[in-house]
Design an enzyme around this catalytic site. Structure first.
Site, mmCIF file in Angstrom:
data_model
loop_
_atom_site.group_PDB
_atom_site.id
_atom_site.type_symbol
_atom_site.label_atom_id
_atom_site.label_comp_id
_atom_site.label_asym_id
_atom_site.label_seq_id
_atom_site.Cartn_x
_atom_site.Cartn_y
_atom_site.Cartn_z
ATOM 1 N N ASN A 197 6.486 -38.015 -41.922
ATOM 2 C CA ASN A 197 7.365 -38.822 -42.757
ATOM 3 C C ASN A 197 6.520 -40.004 -43.198
ATOM 4 O OD1 ASN A 197 9.357 -40.528 -43.806
ATOM 5 N ND2 ASN A 197 10.045 -41.192 -41.794
ATOM 6 N N GLY A 198 6.247 -40.108 -44.482
ATOM 7 C CA GLY A 198 5.448 -41.242 -44.928
ATOM 8 C C GLY A 198 4.777 -41.001 -46.259
ATOM 9 N N GLU A 199 3.938 -41.957 -46.631
ATOM 10 C CA GLU A 199 3.158 -41.870 -47.865
ATOM 11 C C GLU A 199 1.733 -42.279 -47.528
ATOM 12 O OE1 GLU A 199 6.953 -41.757 -48.333
ATOM 13 O OE2 GLU A 199 6.181 -43.747 -47.915
ATOM 14 N N LEU A 217 14.238 -54.457 -54.432
ATOM 15 C CA LEU A 217 15.251 -55.383 -53.924
ATOM 16 C C LEU A 217 14.809 -56.797 -54.272
ATOM 17 C CD1 LEU A 217 15.933 -53.877 -50.372
ATOM 18 C CD2 LEU A 217 17.193 -53.477 -52.488
ATOM 19 N N THR A 275 20.620 -60.916 -35.355
ATOM 20 C CA THR A 275 20.162 -61.214 -36.713
ATOM 21 C C THR A 275 19.859 -59.936 -37.499
ATOM 22 O OG1 THR A 275 18.701 -62.618 -38.020
ATOM 23 C CG2 THR A 275 17.697 -61.507 -36.145
ATOM 24 N N LEU A 281 13.173 -35.722 -48.588
ATOM 25 C CA LEU A 281 13.422 -36.503 -49.801
ATOM 26 C C LEU A 281 12.177 -36.306 -50.648
ATOM 27 C CD1 LEU A 281 15.152 -38.598 -51.377
ATOM 28 C CD2 LEU A 281 13.775 -40.364 -50.309
ATOM 29 N N ALA A 282 12.331 -35.628 -51.789
ATOM 30 C CA ALA A 282 11.176 -35.246 -52.602
ATOM 31 C C ALA A 282 10.679 -36.422 -53.434
ATOM 32 C CB ALA A 282 11.553 -34.069 -53.507
ATOM 33 N N CYS A 330 11.448 -39.148 -45.205
ATOM 34 C CA CYS A 330 12.042 -37.881 -44.770
ATOM 35 C C CYS A 330 12.522 -38.046 -43.338
ATOM 36 C CB CYS A 330 11.001 -36.764 -44.811
ATOM 37 S SG CYS A 330 10.273 -36.521 -46.446
ATOM 38 N N SER A 368 10.234 -53.805 -51.453
ATOM 39 C CA SER A 368 10.912 -54.903 -50.766
ATOM 40 C C SER A 368 9.889 -55.897 -50.219
ATOM 41 C CB SER A 368 11.764 -54.317 -49.627
ATOM 42 O OG SER A 368 12.532 -55.317 -49.016
ATOM 43 N N VAL A 375 6.746 -36.811 -53.762
ATOM 44 C CA VAL A 375 5.454 -36.346 -54.263
ATOM 45 C C VAL A 375 5.386 -34.833 -54.094
ATOM 46 C CG1 VAL A 375 2.952 -36.463 -53.941
ATOM 47 C CG2 VAL A 375 4.324 -38.531 -53.690
ATOM 48 N N ARG A 404 23.278 -58.695 -38.797
ATOM 49 C CA ARG A 404 23.760 -59.563 -39.884
ATOM 50 C C ARG A 404 23.050 -59.275 -41.202
ATOM 51 N NH1 ARG A 404 23.294 -65.481 -37.120
ATOM 52 N NH2 ARG A 404 24.991 -65.319 -35.601
#
Length: 561
Positions: free
Chosen positions: A75-77, A256, A337, A50-51, A2, A363, A53, A340
């Site tokens: 913001n987190g889990e 990813l 880096t 951003l829903a 979020c 990821s 949970v 890139r």
């Protein structure tokens, strides 16, 4: 994932300031809210959701009847919220994982609260009864947080620095915006005027320490002993546990997949555990690269082996060059880096958002820092020096790889999950003898690879594939993405500009035309904010003028590339 934003003691009308919060709207495409704080007319919260949970009660600032004086924006889990609820017999009023912060704070205070959280987080917790504002950020800074604090006590906080650059304040000079340090909490006294005064700033966890929440982890105590088989078994158990706990989501999960060791292990474990947990869909995996790139070919092999629903995004240098400016806007850095590698991740995230319904994205970030995966570790003067540099890299992740991973996915409203940065997994790996963790037989990350040998989890040739930087592996061995970029910029930045580079940009002066261009774009977007980057990411113990592994004298491509 979020976007959070808050002001305490604003001198400017809040309705004017609120427009700044819209700069991070991409972080929460599902809903947004601004809310004033009762009794403090110049304090407010902004939240972009951003829903993931609790679709019903997940809006923030989160407030519950039991603690009407507490306001939480985070913001987190928090992966262990159920465990903590049962352990301490908390009476939850919602299904929001973040509700556990309110109960822990009430029971134990801010520092112990933060140390008991197994997850990734950045939070702003306001206690109006005791007139305190608390800020905190997870151990590795997986979730971002920035703050602006004026000399007269006006505090502004935001998930991304761009939400603070145009904030109005009464200071005659520009006020610095700084990233909030990972693994720390800060406590402010909230005055009746709404202004604040910092009372304490201290760490609650360091990556080398066993986390306090391990006491309550459902994963039983690991077998002690440093014989190789015990260690390898523990590595497997902890990494699998790290992936399992991160399956917490009401939205579709994807991964990813670059075809390198790290993302391949995570994707394989994810597919295996998703079947065990009976998720009602197939795991989607995503790779990006040109048609003949090493990454595309390797990822294809892994996806076929693990049985994922695989998506390939075609990458061209032209498309990458066009995206650079937008990427720098989201990153808020000019590190070479990082930019890139971010271009590919930004474009694959765009594809995921536009063409699929996966929102929670796993990821492989963090593994190279933890397991000494960069090829320069072959040149470490000693195992002790390598171990020390590994910890340095982990502590700096928030400036580089973790920053890249968060911003490129958040730009498209996706939520990133990074199992390699699990607190227990990293603490255990770092506790192992230094000589166990160094490259062995000419292969970096030998211990990690060896732990999964012979299990058929991923193809053996991928398990032993040499380290290839994401930004290098996206294009063929004949020509790297960074080479195409440098050729394009050769005509854009002239020699005269390069000669004056150290005068034009005295802080971190660029030494190549590519670096000069990145800095130019950054200064256009964020003038005078060069201090956000303390130093460029560069290899150690070897002569290097460029961060790419392919430019190093010790680089050897895989024989089949």
């Amino acid at each position: 994932m979020c976007g959070i934003w808050a002001l305490f003691g604003s001198d400017e009308c809040l309705s004017v300031q609120c427009t700044c919060a819209m700069k991070i709207a991409h972080r929460g495409p599902d809903a947004f809210r601004f809310e004033n704080v009762n009794g403090f007319t110049n304090c407010c919260f902004g939240f972009h959701r951003l829903a993931i949970v609790d679709q019903l009660y997940g809006m923030q600032p989160l407030r519950i009847k039991k603690f009407p004086y507490l306001w939480l924006c985070y913001n987190g889990e928090i992966y262990n919220h159920h465990t903590l609820q049962k352990t301490f017999d908390f009476d939850f009023q919602t299904k929001v994982d973040g509700e556990v912060l309110l109960h822990l704070y009430d029971r134990f205070g801010i520092k112990k609260m933060a140390s008991l959280l197994d997850g990734v987080f950045a939070f702003i917790l306001l206690d109006t009864a005791n007139r305190k504002v608390h800020l905190g950020r997870d151990t590795y800074g997986v979730r971002p947080l920035f703050k602006l604090l004026t000399d007269d006590g006006f505090l502004a906080v935001c998930s991304e620095a761009k939400g603070l650059t145009n904030i109005s304040h009464s200071m005659s000079e520009e006020v610095s915006i700084e990233p909030f340090l990972p693994g720390h909490i800060e406590v402010f006294d909230l005055k009746l005027s709404g202004k604040v005064q910092s009372l304490q700033m201290e760490p609650f966890h360091c990556c080398t320490q066993e986390p306090a929440h391990a006491l309550y982890d459902p994963l039983q105590t690991l077998p002690a002993g440093l014989d190789e088989e015990t260690v390898k078994s523990n590595i497997r158990s902890l990494l699998e546990n790290a992936v399992r706990k991160r399956l917490m989501a009401h939205r579709r999960i994807g991964c990813l997949l670059s075809g390198g060791l790290d993302s391949s292990l995570i994707a394989a474990l994810l597919v295996k555990l998703a079947k065990e947990e009976k998720l009602p869909y197939k795991i989607q995996t995503f790779s990006i690269g040109s048609e003949d790139s090493p990454d595309i070919l390797a990822a294809r092999k892994v996806a076929a082996h693990i049985g994922s629903e695989h998506h390939e995004v075609n990458f061209t240098a032209e498309e990458g060059i066009r995206a650079v400016e937008e990427v720098i806007f989201h990153l808020e850095t000019y590190d070479i880096t990082t930019i890139r590698a971010s271009v590919g991740m930004f474009l694959v995230s765009k594809h995921i958002r536009e063409k699929t319904d996966s929102v929670v994205i796993f990821s492989g970030e963090g593994s190279d820092e933890l397991t000494q995966g960069y090829i320069y570790f072959h040149k470490a003067p000693s195992a002790a020096a390598a171990a020390k540099d590994s910890v340095r890299l982990l502590k700096e992740l928030y400036l580089f790889d973790v920053l890249r991973a968060d911003r490129t996915t958040a730009a498209h409203g996706l939520e990133l999950r990074v199992p390699f940065l699990d607190h227990r997994f990293t603490a255990y790996y770092l506790s192992l003898p230094e000589n166990m963790r160094v490259p062995k037989d000419g292969v970096e990350k030998h211990l990690l690879r060896d732990s999964f040998k012979g299990l058929n989890l991923i193809p053996e040739e991928i398990l032993w594939r040499r380290k290839e930087a994401f930004s290098d592996g996206m294009m063929s061995m004949k020509k790297s993405w960074y080479t195409c970029l440098q050729e394009h910029l050769e005509a854009i930045v002239n020699d005269d500009q390069m000669e004056k580079a150290s005068k034009t940009f005295p802080h971190n002066p660029p030494t190549t035309k590519e670096a000069y261009y990145f800095r130019q774009v950054f200064e256009k977007l964020y003038p005078g904010r060069a201090q956000w980057l303390s130093h460029y990411w560069m290899p150690r113990w070897i002569e290097a003028a460029d961060p790419s592994a392919r430019t190093l004298s010790i680089y050897e491509p895989d024989k089949d590339q």
